[in-house]
Design a protein around this motif. Sequence first.
Motif, PDB file in Angstrom:
ATOM      1  N   ARG A 194       0.851  -1.182   0.000  1.00 35.49           N
ATOM      2  CA  ARG A 194       0.000   0.000   0.000  1.00 35.49           C
ATOM      3  C   ARG A 194       0.888   1.233   0.000  1.00 35.49           C
ATOM      4  O   ARG A 194       2.086   1.150   0.291  1.00 35.49           O
ATOM      5  N   ALA A 195       0.306   2.367  -0.326  1.00 39.76           N
ATOM      6  CA  ALA A 195       1.060   3.613  -0.355  1.00 39.76           C
ATOM      7  C   ALA A 195       1.692   3.854   1.011  1.00 39.76           C
ATOM      8  O   ALA A 195       1.051   3.687   2.057  1.00 39.76           O
ATOM      9  N   ASP A 196       2.953   4.227   1.000  1.00 38.23           N
ATOM     10  CA  ASP A 196       3.682   4.439   2.253  1.00 38.23           C
ATOM     11  C   ASP A 196       3.368   5.829   2.790  1.00 38.23           C
ATOM     12  O   ASP A 196       4.006   6.813   2.443  1.00 38.23           O
ATOM     13  N   ASP A 197       2.334   5.907   3.650  1.00 36.25           N
ATOM     14  CA  ASP A 197       1.925   7.183   4.234  1.00 36.25           C
ATOM     15  C   ASP A 197       2.365   7.320   5.683  1.00 36.25           C
ATOM     16  O   ASP A 197       1.877   8.187   6.416  1.00 36.25           O
ATOM     17  N   GLY A 198       3.268   6.438   6.124  1.00 34.50           N
ATOM     18  CA  GLY A 198       3.802   6.528   7.472  1.00 34.50           C
ATOM     19  C   GLY A 198       3.042   5.733   8.513  1.00 34.50           C
ATOM     20  O   GLY A 198       3.433   5.708   9.685  1.00 34.50           O
ATOM     21  N   ARG A 199       1.972   5.055   8.126  1.00 34.35           N
ATOM     22  CA  ARG A 199       1.135   4.324   9.069  1.00 34.35           C
ATOM     23  C   ARG A 199       1.538   2.863   9.221  1.00 34.35           C
ATOM     24  O   ARG A 199       1.237   2.218  10.222  1.00 34.35           O
ATOM     25  N   ALA A 200       2.182   2.311   8.213  1.00 33.96           N
ATOM     26  CA  ALA A 200       2.310   0.857   8.087  1.00 33.96           C
ATOM     27  C   ALA A 200       3.049   0.215   9.261  1.00 33.96           C
ATOM     28  O   ALA A 200       2.635  -0.836   9.758  1.00 33.96           O
ATOM     29  N   GLU A 201       4.132   0.815   9.702  1.00 36.93           N
ATOM     30  CA  GLU A 201       4.928   0.178  10.752  1.00 36.93           C
ATOM     31  C   GLU A 201       4.150   0.056  12.052  1.00 36.93           C
ATOM     32  O   GLU A 201       4.183  -0.985  12.717  1.00 36.93           O
ATOM     33  N   SER A 202       3.422   1.099  12.432  1.00 36.46           N
ATOM     34  CA  SER A 202       2.616   1.042  13.651  1.00 36.46           C
ATOM     35  C   SER A 202       1.525  -0.015  13.535  1.00 36.46           C
ATOM     36  O   SER A 202       1.278  -0.787  14.470  1.00 36.46           O
ATOM     37  N   CYS A 203       0.857  -0.057  12.386  1.00 36.81           N
ATOM     38  CA  CYS A 203      -0.215  -1.037  12.187  1.00 36.81           C
ATOM     39  C   CYS A 203       0.331  -2.454  12.263  1.00 36.81           C
ATOM     40  O   CYS A 203      -0.260  -3.334  12.916  1.00 36.81           O
ATOM     41  N   LEU A 204       1.465  -2.693  11.622  1.00 39.19           N
ATOM     42  CA  LEU A 204       2.020  -4.045  11.603  1.00 39.19           C
ATOM     43  C   LEU A 204       2.522  -4.461  12.976  1.00 39.19           C
ATOM     44  O   LEU A 204       2.367  -5.615  13.383  1.00 39.19           O
ATOM     45  N   THR A 205       3.105  -3.527  13.708  1.00 36.68           N
ATOM     46  CA  THR A 205       3.560  -3.843  15.070  1.00 36.68           C
ATOM     47  C   THR A 205       2.391  -4.258  15.948  1.00 36.68           C
ATOM     48  O   THR A 205       2.468  -5.239  16.695  1.00 36.68           O
ATOM     49  N   ALA A 206       1.292  -3.510  15.868  1.00 34.53           N
ATOM     50  CA  ALA A 206       0.103  -3.854  16.656  1.00 34.53           C
ATOM     51  C   ALA A 206      -0.433  -5.218  16.258  1.00 34.53           C
ATOM     52  O   ALA A 206      -0.810  -6.037  17.121  1.00 34.53           O
ATOM     53  N   GLN A 207      -0.484  -5.493  14.971  1.00 29.28           N
ATOM     54  CA  GLN A 207      -0.956  -6.798  14.486  1.00 29.28           C
ATOM     55  C   GLN A 207      -0.068  -7.919  15.021  1.00 29.28           C
ATOM     56  O   GLN A 207      -0.565  -8.969  15.450  1.00 29.28           O
ATOM     57  N   LYS A 208       1.228  -7.702  15.017  1.00 31.55           N
ATOM     58  CA  LYS A 208       2.168  -8.717  15.499  1.00 31.55           C
ATOM     59  C   LYS A 208       1.949  -9.009  16.984  1.00 31.55           C
ATOM     60  O   LYS A 208       1.920 -10.166  17.412  1.00 31.55           O
ATOM     61  N   VAL A 209       1.754  -7.954  17.773  1.00 27.51           N
ATOM     62  CA  VAL A 209       1.520  -8.140  19.205  1.00 27.51           C
ATOM     63  C   VAL A 209       0.238  -8.934  19.439  1.00 27.51           C
ATOM     64  O   VAL A 209       0.205  -9.869  20.249  1.00 27.51           O
ATOM     65  N   LEU A 210      -0.825  -8.572  18.736  1.00 29.30           N
ATOM     66  CA  LEU A 210      -2.084  -9.290  18.921  1.00 29.30           C
ATOM     67  C   LEU A 210      -1.966 -10.746  18.493  1.00 29.30           C
ATOM     68  O   LEU A 210      -2.502 -11.639  19.171  1.00 29.30           O
ATOM     69  N   ALA A 211      -1.274 -11.004  17.397  1.00 29.35           N
ATOM     70  CA  ALA A 211      -1.085 -12.392  16.962  1.00 29.35           C
ATOM     71  C   ALA A 211      -0.321 -13.184  18.013  1.00 29.35           C
ATOM     72  O   ALA A 211      -0.646 -14.351  18.284  1.00 29.35           O
ATOM     73  N   GLU A 212       0.676 -12.573  18.625  1.00 32.50           N
ATOM     74  CA  GLU A 212       1.444 -13.246  19.666  1.00 32.50           C
ATOM     75  C   GLU A 212       0.606 -13.502  20.913  1.00 32.50           C
ATOM     76  O   GLU A 212       0.870 -14.442  21.667  1.00 32.50           O
TER      77      GLU A 212
ATOM     78  N   LEU B 130      -5.771  -4.153  22.623  1.00 25.64           N
ATOM     79  CA  LEU B 130      -4.967  -3.059  22.084  1.00 25.64           C
ATOM     80  C   LEU B 130      -4.561  -2.048  23.150  1.00 25.64           C
ATOM     81  O   LEU B 130      -3.646  -1.241  22.909  1.00 25.64           O
ATOM     82  N   VAL B 131      -5.196  -2.074  24.303  1.00 23.83           N
ATOM     83  CA  VAL B 131      -4.889  -1.105  25.355  1.00 23.83           C
ATOM     84  C   VAL B 131      -3.408  -1.120  25.713  1.00 23.83           C
ATOM     85  O   VAL B 131      -2.788  -0.074  25.953  1.00 23.83           O
ATOM     86  N   ASP B 132      -2.811  -2.295  25.759  1.00 22.65           N
ATOM     87  CA  ASP B 132      -1.417  -2.419  26.172  1.00 22.65           C
ATOM     88  C   ASP B 132      -0.440  -2.448  25.003  1.00 22.65           C
ATOM     89  O   ASP B 132       0.736  -2.784  25.164  1.00 22.65           O
ATOM     90  N   VAL B 133      -0.915  -2.115  23.809  1.00 23.69           N
ATOM     91  CA  VAL B 133      -0.050  -2.033  22.636  1.00 23.69           C
ATOM     92  C   VAL B 133       0.391  -0.581  22.472  1.00 23.69           C
ATOM     93  O   VAL B 133      -0.452   0.311  22.319  1.00 23.69           O
ATOM     94  N   HIS B 134       1.681  -0.347  22.509  1.00 22.84           N
ATOM     95  CA  HIS B 134       2.193   1.020  22.468  1.00 22.84           C
ATOM     96  C   HIS B 134       2.989   1.231  21.182  1.00 22.84           C
ATOM     97  O   HIS B 134       4.085   0.698  21.015  1.00 22.84           O
ATOM     98  N   VAL B 135       2.402   1.998  20.277  1.00 19.85           N
ATOM     99  CA  VAL B 135       3.026   2.319  18.993  1.00 19.85           C
ATOM    100  C   VAL B 135       2.791   3.796  18.706  1.00 19.85           C
ATOM    101  O   VAL B 135       1.957   4.446  19.343  1.00 19.85           O
ATOM    102  N   GLU B 136       3.555   4.308  17.757  1.00 14.93           N
ATOM    103  CA  GLU B 136       3.267   5.657  17.292  1.00 14.93           C
ATOM    104  C   GLU B 136       1.857   5.686  16.702  1.00 14.93           C
ATOM    105  O   GLU B 136       1.468   4.748  15.980  1.00 14.93           O
ATOM    106  N   PRO B 137       1.067   6.708  16.984  1.00 10.99           N
ATOM    107  CA  PRO B 137      -0.287   6.753  16.421  1.00 10.99           C
ATOM    108  C   PRO B 137      -0.252   6.590  14.905  1.00 10.99           C
ATOM    109  O   PRO B 137       0.532   7.263  14.224  1.00 10.99           O
TER     110      PRO B 137
END
Length: 293
Positions: free
Chosen positions: A38-56, A110-117
């Motif tokens: 997807r277009a790199d608008d600066g959101r991807a890393e935060s979204c993927l980090t949150a997804q990784k935490v939830l999967a774990e 998601l409450v305990d997931v800490h990423v850049e907004p």
Amino acid sequence: MRDHLGSEPAAVLYERRSISSVFGLRLADGREVFVKARADDGRAESCLTAQKVLAEQRFPCPRPLTPVVGTGTLAVHAEDSLPGGDILRDDTPDVAIRYAAVFARLMAELVDVHVEPPLPNPRWSRWDHEDEGLWPVIDFLDERDQSVVPEFVVATAERVRKRLLATDLPCVLGHADFKAQNLRWQDGEVWAVHDWDSLGWQPEAALVGTASGAFANVPPLSLVPVESSAAFIEAYQELRGRAFTAEEWEIAWAGSMWTAVHNARWEVLHGDAPVSLNAVREQAAERLRRANC
């Protein structure tokens, strides 16, 4: 691909191009994965980090297999294939409660997931934009004839956005595209929640409201009945163990309308069937009354 997954693609099993491009691949070693770009608008890393935490944490979502990789103007990553399950189709209050249970669990984890907004928020929920005018800048929509958008859609959007912007409720991380199209169910239980590119950073009540209006959405997109949104919002509070304040109730109801007016505008500008448009026409007065706007 080999550098990150240890194997080359052998076959394309699935392909979809929309806001992002998604490819289902079978690798040479037999594994099946999904690659998203997807277009790199600066959101991807935060979204993927949150997804990784939830999967774990064993939340039912695909497990990321790579970090975000920049490729030209695109942000690309790979994740597990999580096949199976069916779409739960209906917009009744009983079904709303089932979706609310998943959303409450998701928001709690998601409450305990800490990423850049993950900003800016997805365009269909971007009522908090700082662009000039009512709508966020979306070039391919803005270049079309805006005079065809009915006045009641514009007026509804103006009132909803004014109410949402007036709140000073704190922002939290949440799924901003929580709809039937992005969930799969198996044996009566949720099997998978997809589309983690669509995480948002807005007040909890606004995110709940958005989900309460859109949970049943599969194309064509619409707006669920008012009583189903009410069931969703009420069940969410019960499951989270916290009653909304009067202001949160209003923000939830305002949030339930923004995506619908965005979709109504989209339909008119593209000449699509007026599904969301008719739902906004029929429901706006009651939802605006509940939002106190």
